[in-house]
Design an enzyme around this catalytic site. Structure first.
Site, PDB file in Angstrom:
ATOM      1  N   LYS A   1       5.934  -4.315  -4.404  1.00  0.00           N
ATOM      2  CA  LYS A   1       7.386  -4.218  -4.299  1.00  0.00           C
ATOM      3  C   LYS A   1       7.871  -4.260  -2.866  1.00  0.00           C
ATOM      4  CE  LYS A   1      11.452  -3.592  -6.117  1.00  0.00           C
ATOM      5  NZ  LYS A   1      12.016  -4.799  -6.745  1.00  0.00           N
TER       6      LYS A   1
ATOM      7  N   CYS B   1       0.850  -1.173   0.000  1.00  0.00           N
ATOM      8  CA  CYS B   1       0.000   0.000   0.000  1.00  0.00           C
ATOM      9  C   CYS B   1       0.894   1.234   0.000  1.00  0.00           C
ATOM     10  CB  CYS B   1      -0.952   0.087   1.180  1.00  0.00           C
ATOM     11  SG  CYS B   1      -2.125  -1.254   1.260  1.00  0.00           S
TER      12      CYS B   1
ATOM     13  N   LYS C   1      11.452 -16.387 -10.197  1.00  0.00           N
ATOM     14  CA  LYS C   1      11.244 -15.358 -11.227  1.00  0.00           C
ATOM     15  C   LYS C   1      10.192 -15.813 -12.239  1.00  0.00           C
ATOM     16  CE  LYS C   1      12.662 -12.482  -9.799  1.00  0.00           C
ATOM     17  NZ  LYS C   1      13.587 -12.159  -8.748  1.00  0.00           N
TER      18      LYS C   1
ATOM     19  N   HIS D   1      14.354 -38.441  -4.602  1.00  0.00           N
ATOM     20  CA  HIS D   1      13.673 -38.595  -3.314  1.00  0.00           C
ATOM     21  C   HIS D   1      12.230 -38.113  -3.381  1.00  0.00           C
ATOM     22  CE1 HIS D   1      17.505 -39.804  -1.777  1.00  0.00           C
ATOM     23  NE2 HIS D   1      18.042 -38.734  -2.319  1.00  0.00           N
TER      24      HIS D   1
ATOM     25  N   GLU E   1      16.036 -19.199  -7.357  1.00  0.00           N
ATOM     26  CA  GLU E   1      15.734 -17.842  -7.816  1.00  0.00           C
ATOM     27  C   GLU E   1      15.129 -17.865  -9.226  1.00  0.00           C
ATOM     28  OE1 GLU E   1      15.320 -15.103  -6.572  1.00  0.00           O
ATOM     29  OE2 GLU E   1      15.615 -13.603  -8.125  1.00  0.00           O
TER      30      GLU E   1
ATOM     31  N   ASN F   1      -1.769   1.920   5.675  1.00  0.00           N
ATOM     32  CA  ASN F   1      -0.907   0.853   5.186  1.00  0.00           C
ATOM     33  C   ASN F   1      -0.610  -0.025   6.389  1.00  0.00           C
ATOM     34  OD1 ASN F   1       1.104  -0.728   4.119  1.00  0.00           O
ATOM     35  ND2 ASN F   1       2.649   0.894   4.071  1.00  0.00           N
ATOM     36  N   GLY F   2      -0.839  -1.346   6.288  1.00  0.00           N
ATOM     37  CA  GLY F   2      -0.568  -2.241   7.414  1.00  0.00           C
ATOM     38  C   GLY F   2      -1.782  -3.093   7.732  1.00  0.00           C
TER      39      GLY F   2
ATOM     40  N   ARG G   1       3.909  -0.287  -4.963  1.00  0.00           N
ATOM     41  CA  ARG G   1       3.633  -0.817  -3.628  1.00  0.00           C
ATOM     42  C   ARG G   1       2.289  -1.537  -3.555  1.00  0.00           C
ATOM     43  NH1 ARG G   1       6.879   1.890   0.419  1.00  0.00           N
ATOM     44  NH2 ARG G   1       5.460   1.006   1.933  1.00  0.00           N
TER      45      ARG G   1
ATOM     46  N   GLU H   1       6.602 -15.866 -10.593  1.00  0.00           N
ATOM     47  CA  GLU H   1       5.986 -14.584 -10.239  1.00  0.00           C
ATOM     48  C   GLU H   1       5.657 -13.736 -11.466  1.00  0.00           C
ATOM     49  OE1 GLU H   1       8.260 -11.661  -7.952  1.00  0.00           O
ATOM     50  OE2 GLU H   1      10.093 -12.631  -8.619  1.00  0.00           O
TER      51      GLU H   1
ATOM     52  N   TRP I   1      -2.904  -2.649  -1.647  1.00  0.00           N
ATOM     53  CA  TRP I   1      -2.589  -4.067  -1.814  1.00  0.00           C
ATOM     54  C   TRP I   1      -3.455  -4.757  -0.764  1.00  0.00           C
ATOM     55  CZ3 TRP I   1      -0.713  -8.191   1.030  1.00  0.00           C
ATOM     56  CH2 TRP I   1      -0.304  -9.297   0.284  1.00  0.00           C
TER      57      TRP I   1
HETATM   58  C1  F6R Z   1      10.993 -11.409  -5.913  1.00  0.00           C
HETATM   59  C2  F6R Z   1      11.096 -10.336  -4.950  1.00  0.00           C
HETATM   60  C3  F6R Z   1      10.727 -10.621  -3.546  1.00  0.00           C
HETATM   61  C4  F6R Z   1      11.604  -9.796  -2.585  1.00  0.00           C
HETATM   62  C5  F6R Z   1      11.112  -9.983  -1.143  1.00  0.00           C
HETATM   63  C6  F6R Z   1      11.985  -9.256  -0.153  1.00  0.00           C
HETATM   64  O1  F6R Z   1      11.376 -10.995  -7.186  1.00  0.00           O
HETATM   65  O2  F6R Z   1      11.442  -9.231  -5.286  1.00  0.00           O
HETATM   66  O3  F6R Z   1      10.789 -11.973  -3.255  1.00  0.00           O
HETATM   67  O4  F6R Z   1      12.921 -10.217  -2.700  1.00  0.00           O
HETATM   68  O5  F6R Z   1       9.799  -9.515  -1.051  1.00  0.00           O
HETATM   69  O6  F6R Z   1      12.025  -7.889  -0.429  1.00  0.00           O
HETATM   70  P1  F6R Z   1      13.183  -6.972   0.126  1.00  0.00           P
HETATM   71  O7  F6R Z   1      14.455  -7.375  -0.557  1.00  0.00           O
HETATM   72  O8  F6R Z   1      12.770  -5.576  -0.199  1.00  0.00           O
HETATM   73  O9  F6R Z   1      13.270  -7.227   1.608  1.00  0.00           O
END
Ligand code: F6R
Length: 606
Positions: A601, A2, A482, A501, A478, A98-99, A27, A485, A74
Site C-alpha cells: 500500500k 515493509c 486497476k 499509430h 486508471e 524498512n527501506g 505495507r 494490478e 516487501w
Molecule cells: C494503484 C495504487 C498505486 C498508488 C501509488 C501512489 O491502485 O494504489 O498506484 O496510487 O503507489 O501511492 P500514494 O497515493 O500513496 O502516493
C-alpha cells in the site's frame, strides 16, 4: 513498504506485536517475523508469507519478553523466504528495517573482512553487524550514530539489544517512523495506523533522528547523537473505520463508500451559503502563480493527469504533469511563479516525497493533496489540502482516487474563479452540479449485473485495452491499472486517437476493449475509433452516460451507462464500472483482492 512495530512494556509483548503486524500487512506481505528479549536472550521467529503463517508457529504463544520488534516484509534485496525475513539478529542485537541500504555491498565486504558471518541475502543484515562491531568498543549512543552515519539510502529501523533489558531504539532517514506513548509502555511503528489501537499520542521522527524508548521513558536524538525535544501529537481515533463490516473485502467496502467520502469532501470545502469553495489559508496571491505542476505516482499520477484537463479548461494557467520518479531526476527549471502540487493517498510515497524535497530545497511553492494528514508529504509542504476520505486499506486505490480528483477539481474551479478565468455564474453552477455528484455516484454504483457477466471474457483473454479521449483518457489509464494490478490480466490504457499509430496491431478476434465514450465534446471522435477496433474483431465494452439519443454503432458487445452530469464530472462516474470490473474479475479468479501479489500500500522505497 515493509511494516515495523516495536513495543517496550511492563508485560509480555508478543501478542500485541502480532496484533499490530496484522494491521501493517497492507505495507508488505511476503514474510513476517518477530524478536523479543527475555533474560538477556533474543528470541526470534519468522515465517514466509502472511502473519497467519507466523502465528501458526506454536512457540509464538510461549515467546517471553517485555520488549520486542516485529516486521512484515516487501522484498527488495533477496527473495521472500524464511531466512531473508526480518528481524535479523546477531548475538548482540536484533533489527527490523524498512527501506534500502544502497551501499550494503561495500559495507558487507568491510564487515566480512572483520570476521562477521552473514546469513541472509538482505541489505539489512549490514546494520546488524555494523552495530555489533561498534558495540564491541563504543557506548550505545556512539555506536548508533556511527552505524547510521555509514548507511546510504533510506531506512526506518527498530532495534533491540541483548544487554539492554527494556530498551527499544528507532531511527529514521527517508522512511517514516512514529513513536507512540502508552501507560507503562511505549511503541514504535512505521505509521500511526499500526499504533492507533494502542494510543492516540504520537511523535513522528524526522530524517536523521533516532529515539531510545523504555517502558516509562522516551528520548530523541539528532544525527550527531545530541538530545532534542519533540512535540507529541494527538490523533483522532475511530477504530470502526478500520473494519470490513459486512463486506468481503476492504476494496468492496471502499468502492461503496465513495458517495459518503465525496459528500465529506464537498462538506469540508464547499461553502453552501455563498456557493463558494474554501481552500483555506491559501498562502499566495493568485497573481503570484502563473503555472502549476502536478506530481504523483500510479493512481495518484492519473488523478494529476485528470487535473491537467480540468485546470486547462477552468484556468488560463500553464499546467504540466509529471511522474514523481521521473521528476526527481530531471533537470528541472524551478520558477518562483510555479505552484508544485503533490498528490498522494499515503503521503509517504518515497518518490513523491523526494520530488517535494527537491522543490523545497529550491524554495519552490508546494502544496500537498493527501489522505493521511500526519504524513511526511503533508508535514513538509507549504500548504495542505486533505482528501478527507478516511483510511484506505485495500492496496488498490479506489475511494482515494475519487477523493484526489474531487480536491483537484475544486482547486481548479477556485483558482479559475480567483484568476477571473471563469465568471461567477459558471462558478456557482458548477458548484451546484458538484453537490449532486455523491447521489449520481450512488446511482452508478447500482450497475452491477452487467459488469459481473463481462468479467468472464476478460478473464479468458490474453490481454485487454482501455480507450478514451480528452477527459476520459486518464480514466482509461486508471481502469487498465486497476485490472492489471488486481486480476493480473495484461491491460493497456491508450488515448483512442493513438490506436492507428501502432497499438491497433494488437487487436485480434475476441479481444476485450473497453471504450470510454461519454456524450462530451470528444464523443463522436471516440465512437469512430471504437468502430475501427470493432472492425478488427474487438469485443467492445462501451461505457457511456445515459442519454435519450441512441449510440449509432453496430456490433457493440456490451454497453454500460453511467448517470449523467455536466461534462466536467463524467470522469468520476466513468471510474465506477472500471473499479467494479477489476474487483469482480479478481474475485472470479479467486485472487487476494486487498493484497495483490508483489504490491504494497505505502511505497516507501524508491
Ligand atoms: C494503484 C495504487 C498505486 C498508488 C501509488 C501512489 O491502485 O494504489 O498506484 O496510487 O503507489 O501511492 P500514494 O497515493 O500513496 O502516493
Amino acid at each position: 513498504m515493509c511494516g515495523i512495530i516495536g513495543i517496550t512494556s511492563n508485560k509480555s509483548v508478543s501478542a500485541a506485536i502480532i496484533n499490530s503486524l496484522r494491521k501493517l500487512e497492507y505495507r508488505g506481505y511476503d514474510s513476517a517475523g518477530i524478536a523479543t528479549l527475555s533474560n538477556n536472550e533474543i528470541f526470534e521467529l519468522k515465517a514466509e508469507g502472511r502473519v497467519d503463517n507466523l502465528e501458526k508457529n506454536l512457540s509464538i504463544s510461549n515467546m517471553k519478553g517485555n520488549v520486542g520488534i516485529g516486521h512484515v516484509r516487501w522484498a527488495t534485496h533477496g527473495i521472500p523466504n524464511n531466512i531473508n525475513a526480518h528481524p535479523h539478529s546477531s548475538d548482540t542485537v536484533s533489527v527490523v528495517h524498512n527501506g534500502i541500504i544502497e551501499n550494503s555491498t561495500i559495507l558487507k565486504k568491510f564487515l566480512v573482512s572483520k570476521g562477521h558471518n552473514f546469513k541472509s541475502q538482505t541489505d539489512t543484515e549490514v546494520i546488524v553487524h555494523l552495530l555489533t562491531e561498534y558495540l564491541k568498543t563504543d557506548e550505545l549512543i556512539v555506536a548508533i550514530t556511527k552505524t547510521l552515519k555509514q548507511l546510504h539510502g533510506s531506512f526506518a529501523l527498530g532495534i533491540i539489544f541483548k544487554k539492554q533489558p527494556d530498551l527499544l531504539v528507532g531511527a529514521r532517514r527517508g522512511s517514516p517512523l512514529a513513536v507512540g506513548y502508552g501507560p507503562n509502555e511505549n511503541y514504535l511503528g512505521s505509521d500511526s495506523y499500526a499504533l492507533k489501537s494502542m494510543t492516540n499520542k504520537i511523535t513522528y521522527l524526522d530524517d536523521g533522528e533516532f529515539c531510545l524508548l523504555k517502558k516509562d521513558q522516551v528520548e530523541f536524538f539528532n544525527a550527531y547523537g545530541k538530545k532534542i525535544n519533540k512535540k507529541v501529537l494527538e490523533l483522532s481515533s475511530n477504530e470502526a473505520i478500520y473494519d470490513k463490516g459486512d463486506f468481503k473485502h476492504f476494496m468492496a467496502k471502499e468502492i461503496e463508500e465513495q458517495p459518503i467520502t465525496l459528500k465529506n469532501g464537498i462538506r469540508e470545502y464547499v461553502d453552501n451559503i455563498n456557493n463558494d469553495i474554501n481552500i483555506y489559508n491559501f498562502p499566495w496571491q493568485i497573481s503570484e502563480i502563473s503555472s502549476i505542476m502536478l506530481i504523483g505516482c500510479g493512481t495518484a499520477y492519473h488523478a494529476c493527469l485528470m487535473a491537467k484537463y480540468w485546470f486547462e479548461n477552468l484556468t488560463s494557467l500553464d499546467i504540466t504533469v509529471d511522474i514523481a520518479s521521473e521528476f526527481r531526476y530531471r533537470k528541472n527549471k524551478f520558477k518562483p511563479s510555479t505552484l508544485y502540487v503533490f498528490v498522494s493517498q499515503s503521503g509517504e510515497t518515497a518518490d513523491t516525497y523526494a520530488a517535494l524535497d527537491l522543490c523545497n530545497k529550491n524554495n519552490a511553492k508546494t502544496c500537498a493533496i493527501v489522505n493521511v494528514i500526519e504524513s511526511s508529504i503533508a508535514r513538509d509542504s507549504n500548504f495542505v489540502l486533505p482528501i478527507h476520505c478516511g483510511p484506505e486499506i485495500g492496496v488498490a486505490s479506489t475511494k482515494a482516487f475519487l477523493g484526489q480528483m474531487l480536491i483537484l477539481y475544486m482547486m481548479g474551479l477556485k483558482l479559475g474563479f480567483m484568476n477571473k478565468d471563469i465568471n461567477k455564474i459558471d462558478y456557482v453552477n458548477k458548484i451546484k452540479d458538484l453537490k449532486k455528484l455523491p447521489e449520481l455516484i450512488s446511482q452508478t454504483l447500482l450497475t452491477d449485473d452487467k459488469i459481473q457477466t463481462v468479467t468472464a471474457t476478460f478473464n479468458k483473454a490474453k490481454g485487454s485495452m482501455f480507450l478514451g479521449r480528452g477527459f476520459s483518457y486518464p480514466i482509461a489509464l486508471e481502469g487498465a491499472l486497476k485490472l492489471k494490478e488486481l486480476s493480473y490480466i495484461h491491460a493497456e490504457g491508450y488515448p483512442a486517437g493513438e490506436m492507428k499509430h501502432g497499438p491497433l496491431a494488437l487487436i485480434e478476434n475476441g479481444m476485450p476493449v473497453v471504450v470510454l465514450a461519454p456524450r462530451d465534446d470528444y464523443y463522436k471522435k471516440t465512437i469512430s475509433n471504437m468502430q475501427e477496433v470493432i472492425a478488427r474483431g474487438a469485443k467492445v465494452l462501451l461505457i457511456t452516460n445515459k442519454s435519450k439519443d441512441e449510440v449509432f454503432s453496430e456490433n457493440i458487445w456490451e454497453t454500460i451507462e453511467v448517470e449523467t452530469s455536466n461534462n466536467d464530472l463524467l470522469p468520476f462516474l466513468l471510474t465506477i464500472p472500471l473499479q467494479k470490473l477489476a474487483y469482480y474479475s479478481a474475485l472470479k479468479k479467486g485472487y487476494d483482492i486487498d493484497k495483490p501479489r508483489n504490491l504494497a500500500k505505502s511505497v516507501t522505497v524508491e
